[in-house]
Design an enzyme around this catalytic site. Structure first.
Site, PDB file in Angstrom:
ATOM      1  N   ALA A 108     -50.224 105.197  32.428  1.00  9.97           N
ATOM      2  CA  ALA A 108     -49.088 105.753  31.683  1.00  9.97           C
ATOM      3  C   ALA A 108     -49.563 106.840  30.723  1.00  9.97           C
ATOM      4  O   ALA A 108     -50.736 106.897  30.351  1.00  9.97           O
ATOM      5  CB  ALA A 108     -48.380 104.642  30.914  1.00  9.97           C
ATOM      6  N   ASP A 148     -53.303 101.815  29.002  1.00 13.12           N
ATOM      7  CA  ASP A 148     -54.204 102.394  29.992  1.00 13.12           C
ATOM      8  C   ASP A 148     -53.703 103.798  30.346  1.00 13.12           C
ATOM      9  O   ASP A 148     -52.647 103.942  30.969  1.00 13.12           O
ATOM     10  CB  ASP A 148     -54.232 101.496  31.235  1.00 13.12           C
ATOM     11  CG  ASP A 148     -55.277 101.923  32.256  1.00 13.12           C
ATOM     12  OD1 ASP A 148     -55.695 103.089  32.232  1.00 13.12           O
ATOM     13  OD2 ASP A 148     -55.660 101.077  33.091  1.00 13.12           O
ATOM     14  N   HIS A 149     -54.468 104.812  29.959  1.00  8.69           N
ATOM     15  CA  HIS A 149     -54.017 106.197  30.170  1.00  8.69           C
ATOM     16  C   HIS A 149     -54.055 106.608  31.638  1.00  8.69           C
ATOM     17  O   HIS A 149     -53.532 107.663  32.004  1.00  8.69           O
ATOM     18  CB  HIS A 149     -54.871 107.153  29.343  1.00  8.69           C
ATOM     19  CG  HIS A 149     -54.127 108.359  28.863  1.00  8.69           C
ATOM     20  ND1 HIS A 149     -53.033 108.877  29.519  1.00  8.69           N
ATOM     21  CD2 HIS A 149     -54.321 109.163  27.796  1.00  8.69           C
ATOM     22  CE1 HIS A 149     -52.588 109.939  28.883  1.00  8.69           C
ATOM     23  NE2 HIS A 149     -53.355 110.143  27.825  1.00  8.69           N
ATOM     24  N   ARG A 150     -54.679 105.785  32.480  1.00  7.68           N
ATOM     25  CA  ARG A 150     -54.627 106.067  33.921  1.00  7.68           C
ATOM     26  C   ARG A 150     -53.255 105.746  34.489  1.00  7.68           C
ATOM     27  O   ARG A 150     -52.826 106.334  35.476  1.00  7.68           O
ATOM     28  CB  ARG A 150     -55.687 105.246  34.664  1.00  7.68           C
ATOM     29  CG  ARG A 150     -57.125 105.502  34.263  1.00  7.68           C
ATOM     30  CD  ARG A 150     -58.056 104.485  34.900  1.00  7.68           C
ATOM     31  NE  ARG A 150     -57.685 103.116  34.528  1.00  7.68           N
ATOM     32  CZ  ARG A 150     -58.270 102.025  35.035  1.00  7.68           C
ATOM     33  NH1 ARG A 150     -59.228 102.146  35.929  1.00  7.68           N
ATOM     34  NH2 ARG A 150     -57.884 100.822  34.642  1.00  7.68           N
ATOM     35  N   PRO A 184     -59.496 103.630  30.181  1.00  8.42           N
ATOM     36  CA  PRO A 184     -59.432 104.663  29.139  1.00  8.42           C
ATOM     37  C   PRO A 184     -58.321 104.320  28.142  1.00  8.42           C
ATOM     38  O   PRO A 184     -57.149 104.533  28.407  1.00  8.42           O
ATOM     39  CB  PRO A 184     -59.125 105.948  29.925  1.00  8.42           C
ATOM     40  CG  PRO A 184     -58.463 105.476  31.171  1.00  8.42           C
ATOM     41  CD  PRO A 184     -59.024 104.133  31.484  1.00  8.42           C
TER      42      PRO A 184
END
Length: 394
Positions: free
Chosen positions: A367, A363-365, A191
């Site tokens: 950070a 990567d929003h998973r 994501p």
């Protein structure tokens, strides 16, 4: 019977294109002798023989794309042979670089992917005029040659339209297809979130100018790489890989910075390993060396593996903004855009400064946005004030 299979010769490799064989059926080969040249999305490499023996069958033909694990050829090993066929005395190993030496002494410079385009279009590459450095034949040179060879259809009647001919096609396979597959995997697995920032690089540009006058030619990009490493040290979550299977985020102990390079064969990302142990001058030397190898299609497996973070310096091309795709399985990528002089407010006064935009995809998973903002803020502090970077290196 020994089966020679396509194995993973590059990080994340899933398939490769067979460029050429160095042997024929019936030839005797030695252990570890190069057998076949394979092109992946990042490099061209040779597969060695796993055993000494005689080549019994070549299964996959040059030009074909196959998946990792596919059997390319078979060898009857010496342990199974009842006799020892003599080696051909007139056999010479073909060139393994992208230079073909003709009988007339003419040297043809062309990348493997360019040669593949020529083969697919039925073009004799010896007839193509190269416009690249040192006469290197580029993709567009092949296409231009095709258009020249097409018959020009004219009409005796002024009212008839001139036919334009068929469209020219470029094969979507080999490295181009493999790059597309990796980009698709990254985009649909991670994501992505992209954070934008700007930086005043006036002082840094002046510093590199002063160094150049003293005989030290150090690229601005080398300072960027060192500043990235120092910032990653403070924000290790961006120097990490998400291991979903074991439900952990692995913070990498070394800082191996990949540098995106636009080569004739497509995008490649050579890696500068252990940046934490290198001076800015050493980083600059290694970066230029890897860029040269990228452009000559001579990268090795070690040159492209174990990256922990990637930068893309697209500023020289004129870019002002982008939403970069992360180099899977890394956590983040930062792109540097064109530095441009523009009015800026400093101490309540309008002054002309060299300002540069940057784009950071993460990567929003792994950070959140706040950490990305803090990361870029720290990076900007270092490159806006190079003296702070020098203090960090003491």
């Amino acid at each position: 019977m020994v089966e020679v299979k396509l194995h993973d010769i590059g990080e994340g490799m899933t398939e490769g294109e067979i460029i050429q064989y160095f042997i024929n059926v019936g030839d005797r080969v030695k252990d570890d002798q190069p057998l076949v040249e394979v092109q992946t999305d990042k490099m061209t490499a040779e597969l060695p023989s796993p055993a000494a023996g005689v080549v019994k069958e070549i299964i996959v033909r040059p030009g074909e794309n196959v998946s990792v694990g596919t059997t390319l050829l078979t060898i009857e090993s010496d342990q199974l042979l009842q006799f020892d066929p003599p080696m051909k005395t007139n056999q010479k190993r073909p060139q393994t670089i992208d230079t073909t030496i003709l009988n007339k002494g003419k040297i043809i410079l062309a990348a493997p992917y360019t040669r593949k385009i020529a083969r697919d279009l039925g073009v004799n590459i010896e007839e193509v005029e190269g416009t690249g450095p040192a006469g290197r034949i580029l993709d567009e040179d092949v296409l231009r040659h095709v258009n020249k060879k097409k018959p020009q259809i004219t009409s005796a009647e002024p009212t008839e339209a001139v036919q334009s001919g068929e469209d020219v096609t470029i094969p979507f396979k080999g490295r181009r297809k493999q790059i597309a597959a990796k980009m698709t995997k990254s985009l649909y697995t991670i994501p992505h979130v992209t954070h934008f920032e700007e930086a005043d690089v006036t002082n840094l540009l002046q510093l590199t100018k002063n160094l150049k006058q003293e005989g030290n030619y150090i690229s601005v990009a080398a300072f960027f790489i060192k500043a990235v490493q120092l910032t990653l040290k403070e924000f290790p979550v961006f120097n990490a890989v998400l291991d979903e299977e074991n439900e952990v985020i692995r913070l990498k102990k070394n800082y191996n910075i990949g540098v995106a390079v636009d080569s004739e064969q497509g995008l490649v990302v050579p890696v500068i390993h252990n940046v934490e142990n290198k001076t800015i001058k050493e980083i600059n030397t290694k970066m230029k060396f890897l860029i040269k190898k990228s452009q000559e299609n001579n990268l090795t497996r070690n040159d492209i593996t174990d990256g922990t973070f990637t930068i893309s310096n697209v500023g020289p091309l004129g870019s002002i903004a982008a939403t970069p795709i992360i180099n899977y399985p890394e956590t983040a990528l930062i792109a540097f855009h064109k530095a441009k002089k523009r009015p800026t407010v400093v101490n309540d006064e309008i002054v002309i400064r060299s300002m540069m935009n940057l784009s950071m995809s993460f990567d929003h998973r792994v950070a959140d946005g706040a950490r990305a903002v803090a990361f870029t803020n720290r990076f900007v502090q270092l490159i806006e004030n190079p003296s702070r970077m020098l203090v960090e290196l003491m």
